[in-house]
Design a protein around this motif. Structure first.
Motif, PDB file in Angstrom:
ATOM      1  N   LYS A   1      38.730  12.508 -30.509  1.00  0.00           N
ATOM      2  CA  LYS A   1      37.339  12.565 -30.979  1.00  0.00           C
ATOM      3  C   LYS A   1      36.704  13.812 -30.413  1.00  0.00           C
ATOM      4  N   SER A   2      35.981  14.520 -31.249  1.00  0.00           N
ATOM      5  CA  SER A   2      35.285  15.730 -30.814  1.00  0.00           C
ATOM      6  C   SER A   2      33.818  15.437 -30.579  1.00  0.00           C
ATOM      7  N   GLY A   3      33.178  16.309 -29.805  1.00  0.00           N
ATOM      8  CA  GLY A   3      31.744  16.209 -29.572  1.00  0.00           C
ATOM      9  C   GLY A   3      31.142  17.596 -29.494  1.00  0.00           C
ATOM     10  N   THR A   4      30.105  17.843 -30.286  1.00  0.00           N
ATOM     11  CA  THR A   4      29.481  19.161 -30.309  1.00  0.00           C
ATOM     12  C   THR A   4      27.969  19.042 -30.436  1.00  0.00           C
ATOM     13  N   MET A   5      27.272  19.690 -29.529  1.00  0.00           N
ATOM     14  CA  MET A   5      25.831  19.904 -29.626  1.00  0.00           C
ATOM     15  C   MET A   5      25.579  21.290 -29.051  1.00  0.00           C
ATOM     16  N   SER A   6      24.361  21.766 -29.176  1.00  0.00           N
ATOM     17  CA  SER A   6      24.065  23.043 -28.551  1.00  0.00           C
ATOM     18  C   SER A   6      24.332  22.931 -27.052  1.00  0.00           C
ATOM     19  N   ARG A   7      25.153  23.846 -26.532  1.00  0.00           N
ATOM     20  CA  ARG A   7      25.521  23.929 -25.121  1.00  0.00           C
ATOM     21  C   ARG A   7      26.390  22.760 -24.648  1.00  0.00           C
ATOM     22  N   VAL A   8      27.025  22.074 -25.600  1.00  0.00           N
ATOM     23  CA  VAL A   8      27.933  20.971 -25.264  1.00  0.00           C
ATOM     24  C   VAL A   8      29.155  21.034 -26.173  1.00  0.00           C
ATOM     25  N   LYS A   9      30.348  20.937 -25.571  1.00  0.00           N
ATOM     26  CA  LYS A   9      31.592  20.837 -26.336  1.00  0.00           C
ATOM     27  C   LYS A   9      32.517  19.890 -25.596  1.00  0.00           C
ATOM     28  N   SER A  10      33.099  18.940 -26.316  1.00  0.00           N
ATOM     29  CA  SER A  10      33.971  17.986 -25.641  1.00  0.00           C
ATOM     30  C   SER A  10      34.999  17.402 -26.598  1.00  0.00           C
ATOM     31  N   TYR A  11      36.108  16.954 -26.011  1.00  0.00           N
ATOM     32  CA  TYR A  11      37.173  16.264 -26.747  1.00  0.00           C
ATOM     33  C   TYR A  11      37.770  15.205 -25.822  1.00  0.00           C
ATOM     34  N   ALA A  12      38.215  14.116 -26.425  1.00  0.00           N
ATOM     35  CA  ALA A  12      38.937  13.093 -25.660  1.00  0.00           C
ATOM     36  C   ALA A  12      39.878  12.363 -26.605  1.00  0.00           C
ATOM     37  N   GLY A  13      41.080  12.061 -26.125  1.00  0.00           N
ATOM     38  CA  GLY A  13      42.026  11.373 -26.983  1.00  0.00           C
ATOM     39  C   GLY A  13      43.421  11.303 -26.409  1.00  0.00           C
ATOM     40  N   TYR A  14      44.418  11.405 -27.288  1.00  0.00           N
ATOM     41  CA  TYR A  14      45.811  11.216 -26.904  1.00  0.00           C
ATOM     42  C   TYR A  14      46.671  12.354 -27.450  1.00  0.00           C
ATOM     43  N   VAL A  15      47.760  12.649 -26.737  1.00  0.00           N
ATOM     44  CA  VAL A  15      48.745  13.617 -27.200  1.00  0.00           C
ATOM     45  C   VAL A  15      50.107  13.189 -26.686  1.00  0.00           C
ATOM     46  N   ARG A  16      51.137  13.436 -27.464  1.00  0.00           N
ATOM     47  CA  ARG A  16      52.495  13.116 -27.039  1.00  0.00           C
ATOM     48  C   ARG A  16      53.221  14.393 -26.632  1.00  0.00           C
ATOM     49  N   THR A  17      53.985  14.289 -25.566  1.00  0.00           N
ATOM     50  CA  THR A  17      54.796  15.417 -25.129  1.00  0.00           C
ATOM     51  C   THR A  17      55.996  15.564 -26.062  1.00  0.00           C
ATOM     52  N   LYS A  18      56.797  16.597 -25.831  1.00  0.00           N
ATOM     53  CA  LYS A  18      57.968  16.822 -26.679  1.00  0.00           C
ATOM     54  C   LYS A  18      58.975  15.676 -26.595  1.00  0.00           C
ATOM     55  N   SER A  19      58.966  14.980 -25.459  1.00  0.00           N
ATOM     56  CA  SER A  19      59.886  13.849 -25.304  1.00  0.00           C
ATOM     57  C   SER A  19      59.300  12.543 -25.820  1.00  0.00           C
ATOM     58  N   GLY A  20      58.052  12.592 -26.324  1.00  0.00           N
ATOM     59  CA  GLY A  20      57.431  11.400 -26.879  1.00  0.00           C
ATOM     60  C   GLY A  20      56.554  10.629 -25.915  1.00  0.00           C
TER      61      GLY A  20
END
Length: 523
Positions: free
Chosen positions: A470-489
């Motif tokens: 999920k992304s978040g954007t406002m003036s003077r604010v930027k954010s992301y939070a979530g999941y990612v898998r490495t190459k090994s899963g």
């Protein structure tokens, strides 16, 4: 900068030379032709995505990630600003790398992660919200008259009449008209009453700025909502100024047109006015045909008025007016308490469907509705403060340290919201441990290079089709939070937020996009 084709050619040379790099980690000073120089620890290189100059102390995947994080931390643009980063394993919360993980920062729309995920955990993906058509009094069969009132009882359904979910105002009114017709009456000796008493009347959460309330993204929820509580404006410039048409037409709404015909490149328009206020001002500059959206002043009243008109067309007469419980109480009127009978009940889409739409397009109205839905489902009364109290209590019971956490709305519009990277990753980890819940929540998050608000990020990289966030954007604010898998899963969870830095939104987006790619390249 090098094109993608040149980068790929360069990587092929490096791979032949025994250097394990991917196209997303090719770092060059814009040479005119491919260069076969091997990057060594200590070299200064330019990141082709963010443009940062980075000193590489370790050329491993982790070393490159650490260097990218540190380059943000040590940049002069961070003076006077703040940023946090945390990357951990989803199953055990083992830290891979972090910076400032306990500093509570303004998350913007990443607050929707807290709201929607917790709602799924507390209420279940199948939760639905209802709207009921009811009447009191009795039916006189001889005169075909309802000796009582007709009520539209709201239960917090945010999708009533919403085209987003395949409905419309016309469909809703048609169903209600048919239900009334089945009573066998041709007149109502009473009122049609919009009943939104199942939740708080204020449609705007505390902490929203006035400028946000005027924008199409600042439409608030109501216990009895319809058409996502909005109406459309169609603005056409001409030699005499700007003409405006609306759909649907709102009875009693008076728009004072102060929009001007401009030769500017970009057109914009908004409507200034508070909830329940029917005199509003249209502002903006319009250079070409423009469509905009604004909030219906009083959704329960609009529901009652539309049903009144629908019944009149069907030959069913109404003795009194269309009104609302709020108006009756405001004018000091009283209704005799009597038993109501339900004649038609509609249900909202499932919570899983509502959450999916909310997170994919970052829809503030649905996010606020879901937050109040938590309160309504747990206490019978839907309120922002009640939903927040339920969320905080839930996470305290899970053992998450909530110090520094501040939640004043469910969408992230308010700048009073604060949350730390440790709290976000802790919550995301809990979601991942519940297989049934995680499947629904994970699917709701936009996918890098593919969908939602991050569909244009990290394309043709290890993060594409992999990283959900999920992304978040406002003036003077930027954010992301979530999941990612490495190459090994291996599933990892992450959070990154920057407040008040010297970089603009596009620059921060590029730096965070680089982190997306580097996280996905971990072994």
């Amino acid at each position: 900068m090098l094109s993608r084709k040149v980068s790929v050619a360069f990587v092929a040379v490096l791979v032949l030379a025994g250097v394990a790099l991917s196209t997303t980690t090719v770092l060059l000073l814009q040479p005119a032709a491919p260069v076969t120089k091997v990057i060594k620890p200590g070299d200064k290189i330019i990141d082709t995505v963010s443009g940062d100059t980075i000193v590489v102390a370790d050329t491993s995947a982790f070393g490159r990630l650490k260097a990218a994080v540190d380059s943000i931390t040590n940049a002069p643009e961070l003076v006077g600003g703040s940023w946090s980063f945390r990357l951990v394993t989803a199953d055990s919360l083992k830290s891979i790398y972090e910076h400032n993980p306990d500093q509570a920062l303004v998350p913007a729309s990443v607050m929707k992660v807290v709201n929607t995920g917790t709602a799924l955990a507390m209420l279940g993906p199948g939760q639905r919200f209802s709207t009921s058509l009811q009447y009191d009094g009795k039916i006189d069969a001889a005169t075909r008259t309802l000796l009582g009132n007709l009520y539209i009882r709201g239960g917090g359904d945010p999708a009533l009449g919403a085209a987003t979910f395949g409905s419309s105002i016309g469909k809703v009114m048609g169903n209600w008209r048919e239900a009334v017709s089945k009573l066998g009456i041709d007149s109502i000796a009473g009122c049609i009453i919009g009943d939104a008493e199942s939740g708080e009347r204020d449609m705007i959460p505390l902490g929203w700025a006035w400028e946000d309330m005027q924008s199409d993204y600042g439409i608030g929820p109501c216990p009895l909502s319809i058409n996502e509580n909005g109406y459309d404006l169609y603005l056409t410039p001409s030699g005499n100024g700007v003409s405006i048409k609306t759909s649907p037409q709102i009875p009693g709404l008076r728009l004072y047109n102060q929009a001007i015909h401009s030769s500017g490149v970009k057109s914009y328009a908004y409507v200034a006015g508070a909830p329940y206020q029917f005199e509003r001002v249209v502002m903006g500059e319009v250079s070409s045909y423009l469509e905009a959206r604004s909030a219906i002043p009083d959704p329960p009243l609009y529901c009652a008025q539309r049903l009144s008109g629908e019944l009149a067309e069907a030959g069913i007469k109404l003795r009194d007016s269309a009104t609302t419980m709020r108006r009756i109480r405001f004018h000091g009127q009283k209704l005799e308490k009597s038993e109501r009978k339900s004649i038609y009940t509609s249900m909202s889409p499932s919570l899983s469907e509502l959450v999916y739409h909310t997170n994919q397009v970052s829809h503030n109205y649905y996010a606020e509705s879901i937050l109040r839905g938590i309160s309504y489902a747990r206490s019978g009364y839907g309120s922002t403060s009640g939903g927040i109290a339920q969320i905080i209590s839930y996470w305290k019971d899970k053992g998450i340290d909530m110090r520094g956490f501040c939640m004043v709305d469910g969408s992230g519009i308010s700048r009073y919201n604060t949350v730390s990277a440790r709290q976000l990753t802790g919550m995301l980890s809990w979601f991942a441990k519940d297989s049934a819940l995680f499947k629904v929540f994970y699917r709701s998050l936009p996918v890098a290079g593919e969908s939602g608000t991050i569909r244009k990020l990290a394309t043709e990289s290890a993060a594409e089709g992999n990283l959900h966030a999920k992304s978040g954007t406002m003036s003077r604010v930027k954010s992301y939070a979530g999941y990612v898998r490495t190459k090994s899963g291996k599933l990892l969870t992450f959070a990154m937020t920057a407040n008040n830095t010297g970089w603009d939104a596009q620059q921060l987006r590029a730096k965070f996009e680089r982190l997306f790619i580097l996280m996905a390249e971990l072994p």
